[in-house]
Design a protein around this motif. Structure first.
Motif, PDB file in Angstrom:
ATOM      1  N   ALA A 235       0.846  -1.203   0.000  1.00  0.00           N
ATOM      2  CA  ALA A 235       0.000   0.000   0.000  1.00  0.00           C
ATOM      3  C   ALA A 235       0.880   1.252   0.000  1.00  0.00           C
ATOM      4  CB  ALA A 235      -0.916  -0.007   1.218  1.00  0.00           C
TER       5      ALA A 235
ATOM      6  N   ASP B 259      -1.004   3.664  -2.232  1.00  0.00           N
ATOM      7  CA  ASP B 259      -1.216   4.979  -1.598  1.00  0.00           C
ATOM      8  C   ASP B 259      -0.835   6.128  -2.534  1.00  0.00           C
ATOM      9  OD1 ASP B 259      -2.205   3.750   0.584  1.00  0.00           O
ATOM     10  OD2 ASP B 259      -0.502   4.136   1.912  1.00  0.00           O
ATOM     11  N   PRO B 260       0.369   6.093  -3.136  1.00  0.00           N
ATOM     12  CA  PRO B 260       0.681   7.196  -4.062  1.00  0.00           C
ATOM     13  C   PRO B 260      -0.284   7.265  -5.243  1.00  0.00           C
ATOM     14  CG  PRO B 260       2.515   5.627  -3.943  1.00  0.00           C
ATOM     15  CD  PRO B 260       1.524   5.208  -2.928  1.00  0.00           C
TER      16      PRO B 260
ATOM     17  N   HIS C 211      -3.425   6.378  -5.159  1.00  0.00           N
ATOM     18  CA  HIS C 211      -4.679   6.932  -4.620  1.00  0.00           C
ATOM     19  C   HIS C 211      -4.600   8.463  -4.532  1.00  0.00           C
ATOM     20  CE1 HIS C 211      -8.193   7.321  -2.056  1.00  0.00           C
ATOM     21  NE2 HIS C 211      -7.463   7.999  -1.195  1.00  0.00           N
ATOM     22  N   VAL C 212      -3.479   8.966  -4.024  1.00  0.00           N
ATOM     23  CA  VAL C 212      -3.319  10.424  -3.871  1.00  0.00           C
ATOM     24  C   VAL C 212      -3.322  11.094  -5.262  1.00  0.00           C
ATOM     25  CG1 VAL C 212      -1.768  12.258  -3.075  1.00  0.00           C
ATOM     26  CG2 VAL C 212      -2.103  10.232  -1.665  1.00  0.00           C
TER      27      VAL C 212
ATOM     28  N   ARG D 167      -6.852  11.080  -6.797  1.00  0.00           N
ATOM     29  CA  ARG D 167      -7.713  12.121  -6.225  1.00  0.00           C
ATOM     30  C   ARG D 167      -7.313  13.493  -6.749  1.00  0.00           C
ATOM     31  NH1 ARG D 167      -9.257  12.345  -0.076  1.00  0.00           N
ATOM     32  NH2 ARG D 167     -10.702  13.837  -0.986  1.00  0.00           N
TER      33      ARG D 167
ATOM     34  N   TYR E 124      -8.688  18.971  -4.421  1.00  0.00           N
ATOM     35  CA  TYR E 124      -7.672  18.131  -3.769  1.00  0.00           C
ATOM     36  C   TYR E 124      -6.303  18.442  -4.347  1.00  0.00           C
ATOM     37  CZ  TYR E 124      -5.730  13.959  -1.580  1.00  0.00           C
ATOM     38  OH  TYR E 124      -4.996  13.102  -0.804  1.00  0.00           O
ATOM     39  N   SER E 125      -5.407  18.936  -3.494  1.00  0.00           N
ATOM     40  CA  SER E 125      -4.096  19.307  -4.041  1.00  0.00           C
ATOM     41  C   SER E 125      -2.953  18.905  -3.107  1.00  0.00           C
ATOM     42  CB  SER E 125      -4.059  20.799  -4.323  1.00  0.00           C
ATOM     43  OG  SER E 125      -4.476  21.503  -3.186  1.00  0.00           O
ATOM     44  N   LEU E 126      -3.163  17.800  -2.379  1.00  0.00           N
ATOM     45  CA  LEU E 126      -2.063  17.334  -1.519  1.00  0.00           C
ATOM     46  C   LEU E 126      -1.018  16.646  -2.390  1.00  0.00           C
ATOM     47  CD1 LEU E 126      -3.885  15.860   1.615  1.00  0.00           C
ATOM     48  CD2 LEU E 126      -2.965  18.144   1.260  1.00  0.00           C
ATOM     49  N   GLU E 127       0.237  16.859  -2.015  1.00  0.00           N
ATOM     50  CA  GLU E 127       1.318  16.205  -2.762  1.00  0.00           C
ATOM     51  C   GLU E 127       1.454  14.748  -2.315  1.00  0.00           C
ATOM     52  OE1 GLU E 127       4.892  18.524  -2.153  1.00  0.00           O
ATOM     53  OE2 GLU E 127       4.545  19.409  -4.119  1.00  0.00           O
ATOM     54  N   VAL E 128       2.074  13.951  -3.167  1.00  0.00           N
ATOM     55  CA  VAL E 128       2.400  12.581  -2.766  1.00  0.00           C
ATOM     56  C   VAL E 128       3.658  12.656  -1.900  1.00  0.00           C
ATOM     57  CG1 VAL E 128       3.130  10.307  -3.572  1.00  0.00           C
ATOM     58  CG2 VAL E 128       1.465  11.618  -4.891  1.00  0.00           C
ATOM     59  N   ARG E 129       3.619  11.996  -0.760  1.00  0.00           N
ATOM     60  CA  ARG E 129       4.815  11.961   0.089  1.00  0.00           C
ATOM     61  C   ARG E 129       5.792  10.948  -0.524  1.00  0.00           C
ATOM     62  NH1 ARG E 129       2.658  10.550   4.776  1.00  0.00           N
ATOM     63  NH2 ARG E 129       3.248   8.387   4.563  1.00  0.00           N
TER      64      ARG E 129
ATOM     65  N   ARG F 225      -3.365   8.644   3.649  1.00  0.00           N
ATOM     66  CA  ARG F 225      -2.091   7.946   3.807  1.00  0.00           C
ATOM     67  C   ARG F 225      -1.326   8.072   2.489  1.00  0.00           C
ATOM     68  NH1 ARG F 225      -3.347   2.030   5.171  1.00  0.00           N
ATOM     69  NH2 ARG F 225      -3.372   2.100   2.918  1.00  0.00           N
ATOM     70  N   GLY F 226      -0.086   8.402   2.566  1.00  0.00           N
ATOM     71  CA  GLY F 226       0.689   8.538   1.324  1.00  0.00           C
ATOM     72  C   GLY F 226       0.734   9.955   0.802  1.00  0.00           C
ATOM     73  N   ALA F 227      -0.003  10.869   1.484  1.00  0.00           N
ATOM     74  CA  ALA F 227       0.018  12.272   1.039  1.00  0.00           C
ATOM     75  C   ALA F 227       0.817  13.099   2.030  1.00  0.00           C
ATOM     76  CB  ALA F 227      -1.400  12.796   0.950  1.00  0.00           C
ATOM     77  N   ASP F 228       1.346  14.197   1.530  1.00  0.00           N
ATOM     78  CA  ASP F 228       2.050  15.116   2.421  1.00  0.00           C
ATOM     79  C   ASP F 228       1.038  15.983   3.160  1.00  0.00           C
ATOM     80  OD1 ASP F 228       4.778  14.892   2.762  1.00  0.00           O
ATOM     81  OD2 ASP F 228       5.208  15.626   0.753  1.00  0.00           O
TER      82      ASP F 228
ATOM     83  N   SER G 268       2.319  20.652   1.353  1.00  0.00           N
ATOM     84  CA  SER G 268       1.934  20.464  -0.049  1.00  0.00           C
ATOM     85  C   SER G 268       1.705  21.811  -0.723  1.00  0.00           C
ATOM     86  CB  SER G 268       0.636  19.648  -0.149  1.00  0.00           C
ATOM     87  OG  SER G 268       0.838  18.351   0.296  1.00  0.00           O
TER      88      SER G 268
END
Lengths: 374, 308
Positions: free
Chosen positions: A299, A304-305, A307-308, A311, A318-323, B269-272, B277
């Motif tokens: 995951a 997870d990446p 999924h982000v 979205r 929705y504008s969160l970056e992928v960690r 999960r997996g997002a900053d 961000s």
């Protein structure tokens, strides 16, 4: 999903958990030498579980057939696991065991006969290995991750790993019956046969030689009781103990003329049950590691990446970056994620800012105010 | 509940109570609801025009009624909140330090409130106030100023050495808060001077800003010119004017960040984290928005370290 279907699916889930406990306890009961009554109860429970899963498999087959999805169910939806963990077990393992329990009696065997019966008993035991496949059934029911892809991927790896393990065990067991390898089983059998031969040849069961027989039997742990002309000449345990702890599968009879030598099969059973327990623990351990170590890792590094990013591409707000974890930054998925962070999100942001005609989407939806119009 | 006004208020009230709007400031909630009405007009129109709600009214009339009622309802909580922020949260000691004389707090608050009330009657100013107000409501500038002073890096240098703010952390924090409050004052003369890109970024031309500053000085006589200039220059691109005050640059970034801020958001999960961000995206778009890249870099590090 209808309420009935949901109830049945939950029932199957409960049955799977219970059958895993039953599988473990059945072997543990043999290893620890639990009473006949307890072991019979566990055996019966196993039989009913096998019956239940056979019915479940047939119902699923019928349901899939109705919707012309039988092939899909059998091959892609792990129907083959449902099959191997139900029908062969009912026909080759719990069914014959329960039958033996009710028909009862002792196998009367000669030297060759004993080996043949042991092979039949062994075939039943070999089939027991298939019970380990039941662990895989749990994957279909328990959602250990939100991602369908992760769920399927980990289930596939588990199915491959466990099936290969089980089939190799099965092949080795079948191979062992065809080409007898030196084993504790075989040594024990040979010892038991030569002890019975010795008792008959030396006339140790004759009247007046009880002391000799007892001395000899004390050195031969395989000898359980010795009878001659229907009269017990030697018994390792009293009758109450025998009734309490020995059932048909726990002893074998070696008739030597007028002498009947009953041999104790529990050490062989115990040894095999201990093996089964080890396999069971190994497989459960393997599955747990895949579920709780590999699945989160999959995951983290794959779904997870995705999924982000999905979205971010689909939702205006929705504008969160992928960690991007530094240890995985060169993985393909994180290289894509870095491009998403570096190129896509800034472009989307500029686009949103310039798009005066269409300001940011609302977090409210019509579903949120459904009650207002009721 | 017979009058249309009561019905509209009840409808708007129910929308505002929706859990999906939790974590937003009043002005953000207003924007969300207006956008919701726009997007779902086709589905809402038949029901809201029915006998049960607003019989005989077409969608445009219903929409106007709902928006005016929404503005009325939001204004109640917005002004109450602003009043509370201006009287209880902001300390005006920094004004005394800048003017070197005593300042009447009540008079300052009254002047500020009067201007803000006037500004918020203009739709562009109201829209532009969403970011600054959200920042004030959630105290977003405060937490960054706190970190800036403990790091004593680029932003601290710009504030204390370049802008020469001879004051402590608390005073700077209040300075930035008042800058945020007055940032939409660039719309007091209308928005016709804005180009399309300026409308997208909320920036104005330098010359226009100076014109606004002249008018603002007449309106807010008790506020020092440095504060007014800081507020007006918060809408001037750093690309265009390299002498924009540090407080303006900081307020511009925090205001833009706060526009889409949502408190207690659940991060996938997996997002900053949200601030990290946003600031990283802003670093890549700094020219587009006219932000100070070095300031963004430092704020990004702060957000990353604090998982904001």
């Amino acid at each position: 999903m209808s309420k009935t279907r949901s109830f049945l699916e939950n029932l199957v889930l409960v049955a799977i958990v219970l059958v895993l406990v039953q599988t473990f306890l059945e072997d543990l009961a043999t290893v620890l030498g639990w009473t006949v009554a307890t072991r019979r109860a566990l055996l019966l429970a196993g039989f009913f579980f096998d019956l239940f899963f056979t019915v479940e498999f047939l119902v699923r087959c019928y349901d899939a057939f109705r919707y012309r999805r039988l092939g899909f169910y059998l091959w892609f939806d792990r129907g083959w696991i449902d099959f191997l963990a139900s029908v062969p077990l009912l026909l080759l393992n719990s069914g014959p065991s329960v039958l033996a329990m009710y028909v009862g009696g002792v196998s009367i065997i000669g030297v060759g006969g004993m080996l043949n019966v042991l092979k039949v008993v062994k075939a039943i035991r070999i089939a027991r290995v298939l019970r380990l496949l039941r662990v895989l059934k749990i994957f279909r029911r328990i959602k250990n991750t939100d991602s369908v892809m992760a769920q399927r991927h980990v289930a596939m790896i588990s199915a491959i790993t466990v099936s290969v393990f089980v089939f190799i065990l099965l092949a080795l067991s079948i191979g062992g019956t065809v080409v007898p390898f030196p084993s504790i089983d075989q040594t024990y059998q040979e010892q038991a046969i030569s002890a019975a031969d010795y008792v008959a040849a030396e006339g140790l069961a004759d009247t007046g030689r009880e002391a000799d027989l007892a001395r000899f039997a004390a050195t031969q742990s395989a000898i359980l009781t010795v009878e001659q002309g229907g009269e017990v000449r030697y018994s390792r345990y009293d009758q109450e103990h025998l009734d309490r702890y020995f059932q048909a599968v726990d002893y074998g009879l070696l008739p030597r003329g007028p002498v009947d030598v009953f041999v104790d099969l529990t050490p062989i059973n115990r040894d095999q049950a201990a093996d089964n327990l080890r396999y069971f623990v190994l497989i459960v351990g393997l599955i747990l590691v895949l579920m709780f170590v590999y699945s989160p890792h999959f995951a983290l590094t794959v779904t997870d990446p995705i999924h982000v990013m999905r979205r971010g591409m689909g939702e205006k707000n929705y504008s969160l970056e992928v960690r991007v974890p530094s240890e995985y930054r060169d993985d393909d998925i994180y290289r894509l994620a870095r491009e998403y962070n570096r190129v896509f999100l800034p472009m989307k942001d500029r686009e949103n800012a310039s798009d005066e005609a269409e300001p940011a989407a609302s977090h409210l939806s019509m579903g949120d105010i459904k009650d207002l119009f009721d | 509940m017979n009058s249309e006004s009561d019905k509209a208020e009840a409808f708007v009230g129910r929308l505002l109570q929706n859990p999906a709007l939790n974590g937003f400031s009043a002005l953000q909630q207003e924007e969300q609801i207006i956008q919701f009405l726009h997007v779902n007009a086709a589905q809402l129109a038949p029901t809201l025009s029915s006998a049960q709600f607003f019989p005989g009214k077409n969608w445009n009339a219903v929409f106007s009624l709902l928006v005016s009622k929404l503005t009325e309802v939001i204004d109640r909580s917005l002004f109450a909140d602003l009043e509370q922020i201006l009287t209880e949260r902001i300390d005006y000691t920094f004004i005394q330090l800048l003017r070197q004389q005593q300042a009447d707090k009540d008079m300052i608050v009254r002047q500020l409130m009067t201007l803000v009330r006037k500004l918020l009657q203009k739709s562009e100013a109201r829209r532009a106030f969403t970011g600054p107000y959200t920042a004030l409501h959630f105290g977003l500038a405060d937490r960054y100023v706190e970190e800036v002073f403990s790091r004593k890096s680029y932003i601290h240098f710009e504030l204390t050495k370049v802008q020469r703010l001879r004051m402590g952390k608390e005073e700077v924090r209040n300075f930035v808060d008042v800058t945020l409050l007055l940032k939409p004052s660039v719309f007091m003369l209308g928005s016709s001077a804005q180009s399309q890109q300026d409308r997208a970024t909320g920036m104005v031309q330098n010359q226009f800003a100076e014109k606004v500053l002249g008018s603002l000085k007449k309106e807010l006589k008790l506020i020092p010119e440095q504060v007014l200039a800081s507020a007006v220059h918060a809408s001037v691109s750093f690309n265009e004017n390299r002498f924009v005050e540090a407080t303006s640059r900081l307020a511009a970034i925090i205001s833009a960040r706060s526009r889409n801020y949502q408190a207690n958001i659940k991060v996938d999960r997996g997002a900053d984290s949200p601030d990290k961000s946003w600031l990283n995206t802003a670093r890549r778009n700094y020219k587009f928005y006219g932000f100070d890249i070095k300031m963004l870099d430092e704020l990004y590090k702060i957000a990353a370290e604090n998982v904001w």
